[in-house]
Design an enzyme around this catalytic site. Structure first.
Site, short mmCIF file in Angstrom:
data_model
loop_
_atom_site.label_atom_id
_atom_site.label_comp_id
_atom_site.label_asym_id
_atom_site.label_seq_id
_atom_site.Cartn_x
_atom_site.Cartn_y
_atom_site.Cartn_z
N LYS A 32 0.83 -1.21 0.00
CA LYS A 32 0.00 0.00 0.00
C LYS A 32 0.86 1.26 0.00
CE LYS A 32 -2.18 -0.85 3.88
NZ LYS A 32 -1.55 -2.10 4.36
N ARG A 107 -9.35 0.37 8.81
CA ARG A 107 -8.80 -0.95 9.10
C ARG A 107 -9.82 -1.82 9.82
NH1 ARG A 107 -2.97 0.16 9.18
NH2 ARG A 107 -1.75 -1.63 9.78
N ARG A 153 11.59 -6.43 4.93
CA ARG A 153 11.38 -5.00 4.70
C ARG A 153 12.39 -4.13 5.45
NH1 ARG A 153 5.45 -2.48 5.04
NH2 ARG A 153 5.57 -2.85 7.28
N ARG A 186 11.70 -1.75 10.87
CA ARG A 186 10.71 -1.20 11.80
C ARG A 186 10.60 -2.08 13.03
NH1 ARG A 186 5.34 0.21 8.53
NH2 ARG A 186 4.51 -0.97 10.27
N ARG A 197 0.29 -8.97 13.61
CA ARG A 197 -0.29 -7.96 12.69
C ARG A 197 -1.10 -8.64 11.58
NH1 ARG A 197 4.68 -5.14 10.79
NH2 ARG A 197 3.34 -3.72 9.63
P1 AMP Z 1 1.09 0.33 9.44
O1 AMP Z 1 2.29 1.20 9.26
O2 AMP Z 1 -0.06 0.76 8.57
O3 AMP Z 1 1.39 -1.14 9.28
O4 AMP Z 1 0.58 0.55 10.95
C1 AMP Z 1 1.41 0.27 12.04
C2 AMP Z 1 0.56 0.10 13.30
O5 AMP Z 1 -0.15 1.33 13.55
C3 AMP Z 1 -0.51 -0.97 13.21
O6 AMP Z 1 0.00 -2.27 13.50
C4 AMP Z 1 -1.50 -0.47 14.26
O7 AMP Z 1 -1.04 -0.73 15.57
C5 AMP Z 1 -1.46 1.04 14.06
N1 AMP Z 1 -2.45 1.51 13.06
C6 AMP Z 1 -2.20 2.04 11.82
N2 AMP Z 1 -3.34 2.36 11.19
C7 AMP Z 1 -4.34 2.01 12.03
C8 AMP Z 1 -5.77 2.06 11.93
N3 AMP Z 1 -6.40 2.53 10.84
N4 AMP Z 1 -6.49 1.62 13.01
C9 AMP Z 1 -5.88 1.15 14.12
N5 AMP Z 1 -4.55 1.05 14.26
C10 AMP Z 1 -3.78 1.48 13.24
#
Ligand code: AMP
Length: 244
Positions: A32, A107, A153, A186, A197
């Site tokens: 994404k 999400r 990654r 990360r 996740r």
């Molecule tokens: P990402 O970088 O999109 O993989 O997000 C990293 C972390 O941020 C996720 O594992 C969640 O803990 C939190 N997070 C990101 N976007 C959301 C969302 N829309 N709703 C809830 N938690 C989120």
């Protein structure tokens, strides 16, 4: 030579149309973020990554970041209330007036319902994209492929470019092609957290695919194709935009 003029030529057409809201759906590691950056280059609308916004809050030690930190480190989802409030504030800023790309949001079905209400509600009524329904694009990738992608990654802490040691390595091991910074993993890209996740995705985000399918809005792109093919299909789903 003449880069300012060239830049104006490149930027000018972008100002003539609206893109509207674009929602990128897909598991962590589906691509994404990479696709969002390509859409930004073509359409000049901002990428809104809720993960990046949350990490920024954690880094700055804000109250929101303090509440989100432990949940993120465990691979769970931050509360809908916190995330929706953050998105509302972000999309109402001026740089989102021609449109915006939501990366990692919604999400959960509750977040998607909130977004539908928000985009048709009073707060968004004065926004130039108010009449445009979101374009929802799912980037579909199988579980095993995702696991390999996530463990490989690496990202650049300076320019945020993303690499993968298996599929898309930098030219020089461990260094960003663009600015030479040392690439980082990360905190939540460790195997245990990745499994959490992906579980959170299957439980809470996969139902969103059905939600948007039922609304007849879902465009699905095969995320295991080459980067160029995925970009081509993603851009096709967005189309040429709408007049101002
Ligand atoms: P990402 O970088 O999109 O993989 O997000 C990293 C972390 O941020 C996720 O594992 C969640 O803990 C939190 N997070 C990101 N976007 C959301 C969302 N829309 N709703 C809830 N938690 C989120």
């Amino acid at each position: 030579m003449g880069t300012e003029v060239d830049k104006q030529v490149v930027e000018a057409p972008a100002k003539l149309y609206r893109v509207g809201p674009v929602v990128l759906l897909g598991a962590p590691g589906a691509g994404k973020g990479t696709q969002a950056k390509r859409i930004v280059e073509v359409h000049w609308v901002p990428q809104i990554s809720t993960g990046d916004l949350l990490r920024d809050n954690v880094g700055r030690g804000t109250e929101l970041g303090r509440q989100a930190k432990a949940i993120m480190e465990g691979g769970g989802l931050v509360s809908d209330e916190l995330v929706c409030g953050m998105v509302a504030q972000r999309v109402l800023t001026e740089d989102c007036h021609r449109g915006f790309i939501l990366d990692g949001f919604p999400r959960t079905v509750a977040q998607a319902e909130w977004l539908d209400g928000f985009l048709t509600g009073a707060e968004f009524a004065a926004h130039p994209c108010t009449s445009l329904p979101p374009v929802v694009i799912e980037i579909a990738v199988s579980y095993n492929h995702l696991f390999q992608r996530l463990t490989g990654r690496r990202s650049c802490p300076t320019c945020q470019r993303i690499y993968n040691i298996h599929f898309q390595p930098p030219r020089e091991f461990g260094r960003c092609d663009h600015d030479g910074a040392e690439l980082v993993t990360r905190k939540d890209d460790t195997e245990d957290v990745i499994a959490q996740r992906l579980k959170a995705y299957e439980r809470q985000t996969l139902p969103l695919v059905e939600y948007y399918k039922r609304q007849g809005r879902l465009r699905s792109v095969d995320g295991e194709k080459s980067l160029e093919q995925v970009t081509e299909e993603t851009l096709k789903a967005i189309g040429h935009g709408h007049s101002l």
